[in-house]
Design a protein around this motif. Structure first.
Motif, PDB file in Angstrom:
ATOM      1  N   THR A 189       0.823  -1.210   0.000  1.00 51.39           N
ATOM      2  CA  THR A 189       0.000   0.000   0.000  1.00 51.39           C
ATOM      3  C   THR A 189       0.856   1.260   0.000  1.00 51.39           C
ATOM      4  O   THR A 189       0.392   2.333  -0.368  1.00 51.39           O
ATOM      5  CB  THR A 189      -0.921   0.028   1.237  1.00 51.39           C
ATOM      6  N   ASP A 190       2.101   1.148   0.437  1.00 54.67           N
ATOM      7  CA  ASP A 190       3.046   2.264   0.410  1.00 54.67           C
ATOM      8  C   ASP A 190       4.304   1.770  -0.293  1.00 54.67           C
ATOM      9  O   ASP A 190       5.220   1.227   0.321  1.00 54.67           O
ATOM     10  CB  ASP A 190       3.368   2.733   1.833  1.00 54.67           C
ATOM     11  N   LYS A 191       4.322   1.939  -1.601  1.00 58.58           N
ATOM     12  CA  LYS A 191       5.406   1.378  -2.402  1.00 58.58           C
ATOM     13  C   LYS A 191       6.750   2.003  -2.073  1.00 58.58           C
ATOM     14  O   LYS A 191       7.794   1.323  -2.066  1.00 58.58           O
ATOM     15  CB  LYS A 191       5.082   1.521  -3.887  1.00 58.58           C
ATOM     16  N   LEU A 192       6.791   3.299  -1.799  1.00 54.05           N
ATOM     17  CA  LEU A 192       8.060   3.947  -1.454  1.00 54.05           C
ATOM     18  C   LEU A 192       8.600   3.428  -0.128  1.00 54.05           C
ATOM     19  O   LEU A 192       9.808   3.180   0.012  1.00 54.05           O
ATOM     20  CB  LEU A 192       7.881   5.470  -1.388  1.00 54.05           C
ATOM     21  N   ALA A 193       7.727   3.248   0.837  1.00 59.33           N
ATOM     22  CA  ALA A 193       8.167   2.692   2.114  1.00 59.33           C
ATOM     23  C   ALA A 193       8.725   1.289   1.913  1.00 59.33           C
ATOM     24  O   ALA A 193       9.724   0.902   2.547  1.00 59.33           O
ATOM     25  CB  ALA A 193       7.017   2.675   3.117  1.00 59.33           C
ATOM     26  N   CYS A 194       8.122   0.542   1.020  1.00 59.30           N
ATOM     27  CA  CYS A 194       8.609  -0.806   0.720  1.00 59.30           C
ATOM     28  C   CYS A 194       9.982  -0.760   0.074  1.00 59.30           C
ATOM     29  O   CYS A 194      10.878  -1.534   0.430  1.00 59.30           O
ATOM     30  CB  CYS A 194       7.601  -1.523  -0.185  1.00 59.30           C
ATOM     31  N   LEU A 195      10.162   0.136  -0.881  1.00 62.56           N
ATOM     32  CA  LEU A 195      11.474   0.272  -1.531  1.00 62.56           C
ATOM     33  C   LEU A 195      12.547   0.668  -0.513  1.00 62.56           C
ATOM     34  O   LEU A 195      13.685   0.200  -0.578  1.00 62.56           O
ATOM     35  CB  LEU A 195      11.411   1.304  -2.651  1.00 62.56           C
ATOM     36  N   ARG A 196      12.192   1.531   0.425  1.00 60.38           N
ATOM     37  CA  ARG A 196      13.167   1.983   1.412  1.00 60.38           C
ATOM     38  C   ARG A 196      13.509   0.882   2.423  1.00 60.38           C
ATOM     39  O   ARG A 196      14.625   0.830   2.948  1.00 60.38           O
ATOM     40  CB  ARG A 196      12.640   3.228   2.124  1.00 60.38           C
ATOM     41  N   ALA A 197      12.557   0.022   2.649  1.00 66.06           N
ATOM     42  CA  ALA A 197      12.788  -1.057   3.616  1.00 66.06           C
ATOM     43  C   ALA A 197      13.439  -2.275   2.977  1.00 66.06           C
ATOM     44  O   ALA A 197      13.909  -3.173   3.696  1.00 66.06           O
ATOM     45  CB  ALA A 197      11.463  -1.455   4.265  1.00 66.06           C
ATOM     46  N   ALA A 198      13.475  -2.322   1.655  1.00 68.26           N
ATOM     47  CA  ALA A 198      14.032  -3.491   0.974  1.00 68.26           C
ATOM     48  C   ALA A 198      15.517  -3.639   1.293  1.00 68.26           C
ATOM     49  O   ALA A 198      16.235  -2.645   1.415  1.00 68.26           O
ATOM     50  CB  ALA A 198      13.844  -3.355  -0.534  1.00 68.26           C
ATOM     51  N   PRO A 199      16.012  -4.864   1.420  1.00 67.37           N
ATOM     52  CA  PRO A 199      17.452  -5.070   1.578  1.00 67.37           C
ATOM     53  C   PRO A 199      18.213  -4.398   0.428  1.00 67.37           C
ATOM     54  O   PRO A 199      17.711  -4.329  -0.703  1.00 67.37           O
ATOM     55  CB  PRO A 199      17.611  -6.589   1.547  1.00 67.37           C
ATOM     56  N   TYR A 200      19.386  -3.925   0.732  1.00 68.62           N
ATOM     57  CA  TYR A 200      20.184  -3.201  -0.268  1.00 68.62           C
ATOM     58  C   TYR A 200      20.299  -3.979  -1.565  1.00 68.62           C
ATOM     59  O   TYR A 200      20.077  -3.435  -2.653  1.00 68.62           O
ATOM     60  CB  TYR A 200      21.568  -2.895   0.303  1.00 68.62           C
ATOM     61  N   GLN A 201      20.653  -5.254  -1.490  1.00 65.27           N
ATOM     62  CA  GLN A 201      20.851  -6.044  -2.696  1.00 65.27           C
ATOM     63  C   GLN A 201      19.560  -6.187  -3.490  1.00 65.27           C
ATOM     64  O   GLN A 201      19.567  -6.170  -4.725  1.00 65.27           O
ATOM     65  CB  GLN A 201      21.412  -7.421  -2.334  1.00 65.27           C
ATOM     66  N   THR A 202      18.437  -6.299  -2.807  1.00 66.82           N
ATOM     67  CA  THR A 202      17.144  -6.403  -3.485  1.00 66.82           C
ATOM     68  C   THR A 202      16.832  -5.127  -4.257  1.00 66.82           C
ATOM     69  O   THR A 202      16.419  -5.169  -5.425  1.00 66.82           O
ATOM     70  CB  THR A 202      16.026  -6.682  -2.465  1.00 66.82           C
ATOM     71  N   PHE A 203      17.034  -3.988  -3.600  1.00 67.88           N
ATOM     72  CA  PHE A 203      16.742  -2.727  -4.278  1.00 67.88           C
ATOM     73  C   PHE A 203      17.727  -2.479  -5.416  1.00 67.88           C
ATOM     74  O   PHE A 203      17.344  -1.987  -6.484  1.00 67.88           O
ATOM     75  CB  PHE A 203      16.776  -1.558  -3.295  1.00 67.88           C
TER      76      PHE A 203
END
Length: 587
Positions: A309-323
């Motif tokens: 529901t909050d895509k930016l929050a998800c991107l920020r919380a993603a592990p470095y390698q995932t992002f």
């Protein structure tokens, strides 16, 4: 096609070859200390001395852009260094790099995909000193300089297509030494900024939050840092020249139009001049246009955030390698899409920082009116035409280029008119394609030289002429050049970024190209005039560029063993077509 990716490693290796002997220095320079130190706002910075140059490397100028600060505008570092001291002797970290696309569909892309996988592994990034906490700045100066010397400052912004690059691959030592030899000493500063999806991801969510053009914001904060701290190193904050190559040159231009052309900080100018090697105006569609949104949606999907529901929050919380993998899952600059960049500065009408396509800013006079040097390599487009070997006919070339301009009304007709300005037949003796002035030679596939010529002209060379027409008609002093020192090099000619190797940093030797560039630039940084120090051979008097002097030679031609003058009138039909439609060719 991937040999160019070795450039950072080559530069880093060559940068170690510094002069061992001490030379005569300017009267302002005192005997150097074994470990130079400087007190700035955050505490004491301790550097190192090699030869006759002090270096202070990797100084953090912003909070780490990680965690909740990922994909956010940079925040100044206001706290003191732990213990009050920062040891600035290790190289600055590189921001996460985007060399090659990962997860490309189809076996035809297997070599590229494998390369992308390797370049995105934690091991490769660790070996190459890549770190998301990368907002660091490096200062180099003549050794032992007096704190009150007030030397002019050359502020470097690296290139790399807004997708890769790092300050640690550029060493200003030879430029500094040359400035001392000329009795015109300077201070050199290089800044890291976020690239790829970390620095230039766009789309609705980021626009709504005001978190766009982050790489440009990093550069701008670095300029603020210089104003706050460079006097402690012996520099003069009122005499800053910003200099860049490729994406760095485009960034230099962008800083003249940011904030509606207001280049002040605390009521004082951030810079007083600009130098642009291979880049100026890049007309671009907004951050929320479908092209930009598609890139964002792809990154979100590949990061596993589509259902959030909050895509930016998800991107920020993603592990470095995932992002990192997600950000690098879109087309890369040395892939088939070439200069149809996934990541670049895009106008964000929702805030004043970079609010409109830059050609509009020039037309409206909304730019910082500072003197500039700007120039190109003769064959800017050859590197970017190596991957499109399936383009063999006129229609296929038109179809390919049409996709660069999806928002243009009747884009196919627009591109057809442009392509028709570049003859299709490889006639002997006719400069029909790039590498230019090589007749029918070097055409490695049927449309290669034609595509290389068009990509180079619309992105760099003819856009430069249009930019010069715009600013000089409004009273700006400008000098321009065309480098031809690799004329005759098979397939590539005098290719994009060859100035980094042969001229700007003296990486491959201190011959005529380096002497020419360094002397002109040092003179400009000190005196706002490239001719102020000397016009003795191999230099010549460099005439100012004027839109009323088209029939007179006004370009310095930088050759391998000498310099000359050229008229800036080549490929006039193509120039008139491009310049007459400045907002049509928005990417």
């Amino acid at each position: 096609m991937y040999s160019f990716l070795l450039l950072p490693a080559l530069l880093a290796t060559a940068a170690l070859a510094l002069p061992a002997e001490d030379r005569a220095v300017h009267a302002q320079i005192d005997a150097r200390a074994a470990a130079p130190s400087v007190t700035i706002k955050n505490g004491t910075v301790v550097g190192s001395t090699t030869g006759s140059v002090d270096s202070f490397s990797g100084i953090p100028f912003a909070l780490p852009p990680t965690g909740t600060l990922r994909l956010k505008p940079p925040q100044s570092r206001t706290s003191a260094f732990p213990g009050g001291t920062f040891i600035a002797t290790a190289s600055a970290a590189s921001c996460p790099q985007f060399y090659s696309q990962v997860d490309q569909p189809g076996l035809a892309n297997l070599p590229s995909d494998v390369l992308g996988e390797v370049l995105n592994t934690p091991l490769y990034q660790e070996v190459t000193n890549v770190n998301e906490d990368c907002l660091q700045i490096t200062v180099q100066r003549p050794a032992g300089i007096s704190p009150d010397a007030k030397l002019p400052v050359l502020f470097w912004i690296y290139g790399g297509g807004f997708e890769f690059g790092s300050s640690n691959t550029y060493d200003g030592s030879k430029i500094i030494q040359k400035s001392v030899d000329l009795d015109q000493p300077i201070i050199y500063v290089s800044v890291n900024y976020r690239v790829g999806g970390f620095g230039f991801l766009a789309g609705d969510d980021l626009a709504e939050e005001g978190s766009t053009n982050l790489g440009l914001r990093d550069q701008r904060l670095g300029l603020h840092w210089v104003q706050d701290n460079i006097a402690s190193f012996g520099g003069d904050p009122s005499k800053v020249t910003i200099w860049g190559e490729s994406a760095g040159a485009i960034s230099v231009f962008d800083h003249t139009v940011i904030n509606g052309g207001d280049n002040t900080y605390n009521g004082k100018p951030l810079f007083r001049a600009g130098i642009m090697n291979s880049g100026s105006i890049v007309a671009a569609n907004n951050v929320t246009t479908p092209k930009a949104q598609t890139i964002y949606d792809t990154v979100v999907e590949n990061a596993g955030c589509s259902g959030s529901t909050d895509k930016l929050a998800c991107l920020r919380a993603a592990p470095y390698q995932t992002f990192l993998r997600a950000a690098n899952s879109v087309p890369a600059i040395f892939g088939y899409r070439s200069l149809d960049l996934s990541y670049l500065p895009r106008p964000d009408p929702g805030n004043n920082f970079f609010s409109q396509s830059p050609e509009i800013s020039v037309q409206n006079g909304q730019f910082a009116k500072v003197p500039v040097i700007i120039g190109d390599q003769k064959d800017e487009g050859t590197l970017f035409g190596l991957s499109q070997t399936n383009i063999t006919t006129n229609d296929e070339l038109i179809e390919y280029l049409t996709t660069y301009f999806p928002q243009a009304p009747n884009a196919r007709k627009l591109v057809t008119g442009l392509v028709n300005k570049y003859p299709n037949q490889p006639l002997i003796g006719q400069p029909y394609g790039s590498p230019f002035d090589t007749g029918s030679l070097n055409n490695i596939y049927p449309q290669y030289k034609r595509l290389a010529a068009i990509l180079g002209d619309i992105t760099f060379t003819l856009t430069r002429r249009s930019y010069l027409n715009g600013i000089t008609s409004q009273g700006v002093q400008a000098w321009s050049f065309l480098a031809t020192y690799l004329q005759g090099t098979p397939v590539l000619g005098t290719f994009h970024a060859s100035d980094i190797l042969f001229a700007d940093y003296g990486t491959l030797g201190e011959g005529v190209p380096f002497i020419t560039t360094a002397t002109y630039y040092i003179s400009f940084v000190n005196n706002l005039n490239p001719n102020a120090i000397s016009t003795a051979a191999p230099l010549i008097n460099w005439p100012q560029w004027s839109n009323s002097s088209t029939n007179k030679p006004q370009l310095v031609e930088m050759k391998a063993l000498s310099n000359g003058l050229l008229k800036d009138t080549f490929r006039t039909p193509a120039y008139n077509y491009i310049a007459g439609r400045p907002s049509s060719f928005r990417v």
